[in-house]
Design a protein around this motif. Structure first.
Motif, short mmCIF file in Angstrom:
data_model
loop_
_atom_site.label_atom_id
_atom_site.label_comp_id
_atom_site.label_asym_id
_atom_site.label_seq_id
_atom_site.Cartn_x
_atom_site.Cartn_y
_atom_site.Cartn_z
N ILE A 100 49.40 -9.52 -24.22
CA ILE A 100 48.98 -8.76 -25.17
C ILE A 100 49.41 -7.34 -24.92
O ILE A 100 49.93 -6.66 -25.52
N LEU A 101 49.40 -6.67 -23.66
CA LEU A 101 50.06 -5.34 -23.27
C LEU A 101 51.26 -5.50 -23.27
O LEU A 101 52.19 -4.50 -23.72
N ASP A 102 52.22 -6.52 -22.73
CA ASP A 102 53.54 -6.41 -23.08
C ASP A 102 54.17 -6.34 -24.45
O ASP A 102 54.72 -5.49 -24.53
N ILE A 103 53.16 -7.23 -25.26
CA ILE A 103 53.61 -6.99 -26.83
C ILE A 103 53.52 -5.54 -27.26
O ILE A 103 54.33 -4.94 -27.85
N LEU A 104 52.28 -4.77 -26.88
CA LEU A 104 51.94 -3.61 -27.45
C LEU A 104 52.88 -2.64 -26.91
O LEU A 104 53.37 -1.76 -27.36
N GLY A 105 53.15 -2.97 -25.49
CA GLY A 105 53.95 -1.72 -24.78
C GLY A 105 55.35 -1.84 -25.51
O GLY A 105 56.11 -0.76 -25.68
N ASP A 106 55.97 -3.06 -25.56
CA ASP A 106 57.23 -3.03 -26.42
C ASP A 106 57.31 -2.30 -27.57
O ASP A 106 58.43 -2.05 -28.03
N ALA A 107 56.10 -2.66 -28.46
CA ALA A 107 56.15 -1.88 -29.93
C ALA A 107 56.07 -0.43 -29.75
O ALA A 107 56.27 0.14 -30.53
N GLY A 108 55.97 -0.04 -28.57
CA GLY A 108 55.70 1.34 -28.32
C GLY A 108 54.45 2.11 -28.48
O GLY A 108 54.35 3.34 -28.85
N CYS A 109 53.22 1.36 -28.84
CA CYS A 109 52.03 1.87 -28.92
C CYS A 109 51.19 1.99 -27.57
O CYS A 109 51.60 1.40 -26.61
N CYS A 110 50.37 2.93 -27.30
CA CYS A 110 49.81 3.44 -26.31
C CYS A 110 48.40 3.00 -26.12
O CYS A 110 47.56 3.49 -27.21
N VAL A 111 47.76 2.08 -25.63
CA VAL A 111 46.50 1.43 -25.46
C VAL A 111 45.77 2.54 -24.58
O VAL A 111 45.74 2.69 -23.50
N SER A 112 45.20 3.52 -25.38
CA SER A 112 44.55 4.52 -24.46
C SER A 112 43.16 4.45 -24.34
O SER A 112 42.38 4.87 -23.55
N ALA A 113 42.39 3.47 -25.30
CA ALA A 113 41.09 3.30 -24.80
C ALA A 113 40.87 1.60 -25.21
O ALA A 113 41.64 0.95 -25.92
N ASP A 114 39.76 1.12 -24.45
CA ASP A 114 39.61 -0.22 -24.68
C ASP A 114 38.10 -0.60 -24.87
O ASP A 114 37.43 0.47 -24.47
N VAL A 115 37.84 -1.52 -25.29
CA VAL A 115 36.43 -2.14 -25.59
C VAL A 115 36.39 -3.61 -25.08
O VAL A 115 36.13 -4.40 -25.96
N VAL A 116 37.14 -4.14 -23.87
CA VAL A 116 37.10 -5.22 -23.65
C VAL A 116 36.09 -5.30 -22.39
O VAL A 116 36.03 -4.58 -21.47
N CYS A 117 35.76 -6.67 -21.91
CA CYS A 117 34.61 -6.93 -20.94
C CYS A 117 35.08 -6.79 -19.50
O CYS A 117 34.48 -6.77 -18.57
N SER A 118 36.51 -6.95 -19.57
CA SER A 118 37.12 -7.07 -18.12
C SER A 118 37.37 -5.56 -17.57
O SER A 118 37.52 -5.26 -16.48
#
Lengths: 342, 414
Positions: free
Chosen positions: B282-300
């Motif tokens: 999922i990070l690969d896909i988001l990175g390729d699309a050029g968006c920046c995951v700047s916050a997260d609400v995931v349990c890991s």
């Protein structure tokens, strides 16, 4: 472990208040004797013919207001008449109303005292209970003792707390009823034993004299009625000790003085606010609440939290690990808000 | 009883037969993935975390010189393990290779995380572990405990009532944790004092504090640390001791706080299923699309590290209650009752950090996550916050299609 600034501040204030309220009579004694104008309002005196019974000698436990207090006023919180030398203030509000119901004092003389009480309550609500009440401070030592001994505290359900509050109303009502009853001239002969009925069973009656190393009314078994009151006082003291030892501030739900303060809790100057979108429902506010209130956790909307049981210890604000979720406000101005401890 | 024992042995043999030839210390493909992400990272201090992953878990027993206990899920109190002198390792795995291995023991349409966890267990290291702890949080975990019980040396099952909206449950959590603590004491023959649990709490709280600093720095200045580095850092807390993690993370924090933010990046909140190395699809896909995951609400990452242990009363009971209020009560996992926590956290993060949209990542076959997404979608729609729901698994087949959807979403953000 974590820096607990509010707790530190509160303990300091509590100990200062304990010293001032209990030994204030000693500390300010000189000033009092030289300037009688130290009082904010003229002190109320017993009318002629009402307190003429032999029971009210100096040194007797029923001697009104003990020795001379510095200020003959009645602040919120359990400021006890059994303090040595009268302490800094004369007595608590329950004493004041009971006494004047018996004396049948005119309302216009009561008004300044009641106004002072209500003003202080309006400013700070039940904050007095946790930050100033000397009996509560004594009880907190018991709680500290329990923590040192690694004994967990007891949690009580909401029904039990409501029951205690109803009990508190009963005690207060009965006390005022008896006080008013013995104020009737025909029944004046009962005054010598039934005067100030709540004060006679209050745990402060047995605790406060200890501070002054004076002869307390611990063994007042002269007549049937005083024996009854003394036994009741010991029973209530037992409940008090047990309540503070195991239940933290569960006693404060039963305290009639706290009950009278709590009437002004809603809309008081000090108030707690919750921004529910920042809440992660960890339940620490409920875990830390010495009164065992769960409403802060259950609250799902933003806004002011005002519960008649809340004694404004600000422990929930201190322990909440979410930045800005809970805050304490004084007339809308933010004093302190929750954040992760450094 | 005899019959049952026979079946267990037989089953263990069968499992070993299945896993034959898959007992390798290294999971294939991991080192390539690590080198790939290491190249993308512009930071020096992340090297430690990448190296930690490269050596993986096989070096832990020699390095720590302690008994090692593995656990699944986020609701096992690490502090109790640390206090007993045990090194905790969170075993949650998202390896597609392990998932294939696990398929033999758990066939069918089951959550790939559970399959991967099962397959991961066939590797030598995991069976060396002294204790396996499984909390009853989701159905997958509950059955996994039974499937792994013949293979594991020792297994402990924590039962956790799942209604976090009802505070009477704290008493039950406390009871379960106390039981667990007593079990640890008798198993490892230690008698930790209260002081030792408090010390462990101090360690994990230090970790929380450091994590929050990094979390907020990333959220406020997008682009100072990419999502791969961030998740590698967060995931390495699965097997690094809290003290070591905090020390290295503080160096990393010093490095990133000196960096400047990249202007013009769209900031995204990632919510939903756990993102665990090596499943960074999922990070690969988001990175390729050029968006920046700047916050997260995931349990890991967030769910594991964001909340501290706050102890009200320092009695043993008080500490254990505080632990249950750290691990169970604020849990954002949709397996628990109380979806308002997830919604609150998402809304608060979006508002506080000025994020542009929310992407909800759902690992296929986790029904509860999918159910929660519907509620979240409607709430976000009311507030005009863009929301994208992505459902996928570990395979690479749907990458192109997902990428198109993410790109369309990014275009919509403007």
């Amino acid at each position: 472990m974590n820096k607990r600034r509010i707790t530190f501040l509160r303990r300091t204030v509590q100990i200062l208040c304990l010293v001032m309220l209990v030994y204030g009579g000693y500390i300010f004694k000189v000033k009092h004797h030289t300037t009688q104008q130290a009082n904010l309002f003229p002190a109320l005196k017993a009318p002629e013919g009402y307190i003429s019974t032999t029971k009210f000698d100096r040194g007797s436990i029923l001697w009104p207001s003990g020795d001379n207090p510095v200020l003959e006023n009645y602040p919120p919180g359990l400021v006890c008449r059994f303090n040595p030398r009268g302490g800094l203030f004369k007595a608590c509000i329950v004493h004041f109303i009971s006494e004047n119901l018996t004396w049948r004092t005119s309302f216009k003389y009561l008004l300044p005292h009641l106004t002072l009480f209500m003003l202080l309550c309006f400013l700070f609500g039940r904050l007095w209970c946790r930050w100033a009440c000397p009996i509560g401070t004594v009880g907190d030592f018991l709680t500290m003792l329990r923590k040192k001994m690694n004994i967990p505290s007891r949690k009580f359900p909401a029904g039990f707390r409501n029951g205690l509050r109803s009990g508190s109303y009963c005690i207060l009502g009965t006390s005022f009823f008896i006080s008013a009853l013995i104020g009737v001239p025909h029944l004046a002969r009962f005054q010598c034993y039934w005067f100030l009925p709540y004060c006679q069973i209050c745990p402060a009656r047995l605790i406060c004299p200890i501070f002054g190393l004076i002869k307390p009314g611990w063994k007042d078994f002269e007549t049937a009625i005083t024996t009854m009151f003394t036994i009741l006082a010991w029973l209530v003291l037992g409940i008090f000790v047990a309540a503070f030892y195991w239940g933290r501030r569960i006693w404060c739900h039963l305290c009639p003085v706290g009950l009278m303060n709590s009437w002004f809790n809603r809309g008081a100057g000090v108030e707690l606010k919750k921004i529910s979108v920042k809440c992660n429902k960890c339940g620490l506010c409920t875990e830390a609440c010495p009164m065992g209130l769960t409403e802060m956790f259950e609250k799902k909307t933003d806004g002011v939290f005002n519960q008649s049981g809340c004694i404004m210890c600000l422990r929930c604000v201190e322990i909440c690990p979410r930045d800005g979720c809970l805050s304490a406000n004084f007339f809308g101005r933010k004093i302190v808000e929750s954040r992760l401890k450094k | 009883m005899k019959n049952k024992e026979y079946l267990r042995e037989d089953y263990a043999k069968t499992l070993k037969f299945f896993s034959k030839g898959k007992d390798s210390p290294e999971i294939p493909g991991n080192s390539e993935a690590i080198e790939k992400y290491r190249k993308l990272s512009g930071l020096k201090e992340t090297d430690f975390f990448y190296d930690a992953f490269l050596k993986a878990k096989s070096t832990i027993p020699e390095k720590e010189k302690k008994p090692v206990a593995g656990y699944f899920c986020n609701t096992v109190p690490e502090e109790l393990l640390l206090a007993c002198g045990v090194h905790p390792v969170r075993l949650c795995s998202a390896d597609s290779h392990c998932a294939e291995c696990g398929e033999e023991a758990i066939p069918g349409d089951i959550c790939p995380m559970v399959k991967a966890a099962c397959g991961d267990f066939f590797h030598d290291f995991n069976r060396m572990m002294d204790l396996l702890i499984i909390p009853a949080t989701c159905d997958g975990r509950v059955k996994l405990a039974e499937i792994l019980s013949p293979v594991a040396k020792d297994i402990y099952f924590i039962d956790i009532p799942r209604n976090t909206d009802y505070l009477e449950n704290v008493n039950i959590w406390e009871k379960e944790y106390t039981k667990f603590f007593d079990y640890l004491k008798s198993k490892f023959k230690v008698k930790p004092a209260r002081r030792e649990i408090l010390d462990a709490c101090v360690q994990t709280n230090e970790r929380t504090r450091m994590y929050r600093k990094i979390y907020e720095a990333r959220a406020k200045k997008p682009g100072i640390m990419n999502a791969f580095d961030y998740f590698i850092m967060a995931n390495s807390s699965f097997f690094l001791s809290p003290a070591e993690w905090t020390e290295k993370a503080s160096l990393l924090y010093r490095e990133i706080s000196g960096r400047e933010q990249e202007p013009g990046r769209k900031k995204i909140l990632l919510a939903g299923s756990p993102v665990v190395f090596p499943n960074f699809k999922i990070l690969d896909i988001l990175g390729d699309a050029g968006c920046c995951v700047s916050a997260d609400v995931v349990c890991s990452a967030y769910g594991r590290l964001y909340d501290p242990v706050e102890i009200d009363e320092e009695t043993e009971s008080g500490i254990i209650r505080a632990l249950s209020l750290k691990y169970v009560a604020p849990s954002i996992c949709p397996c628990f009752v109380g979806i308002d926590k997830l919604i609150n956290t998402v809304l608060d993060s979006v508002e506080r950090y000025g994020l542009d949209g929310v992407i909800y990542y759902n690992i296929r076959l986790c029904q509860v996550f999918e159910m929660a997404s519907g509620v979240l979608r409607s709430v976000l729609k009311d507030r005009d916050i863009p929301f994208l729901f992505l459902k996928t698994d570990f395979s690479k087949e749907d990458t192109g299609q997902l990428k198109t959807r993410v790109e369309a979403f990014m275009e919509m953000l403007g």
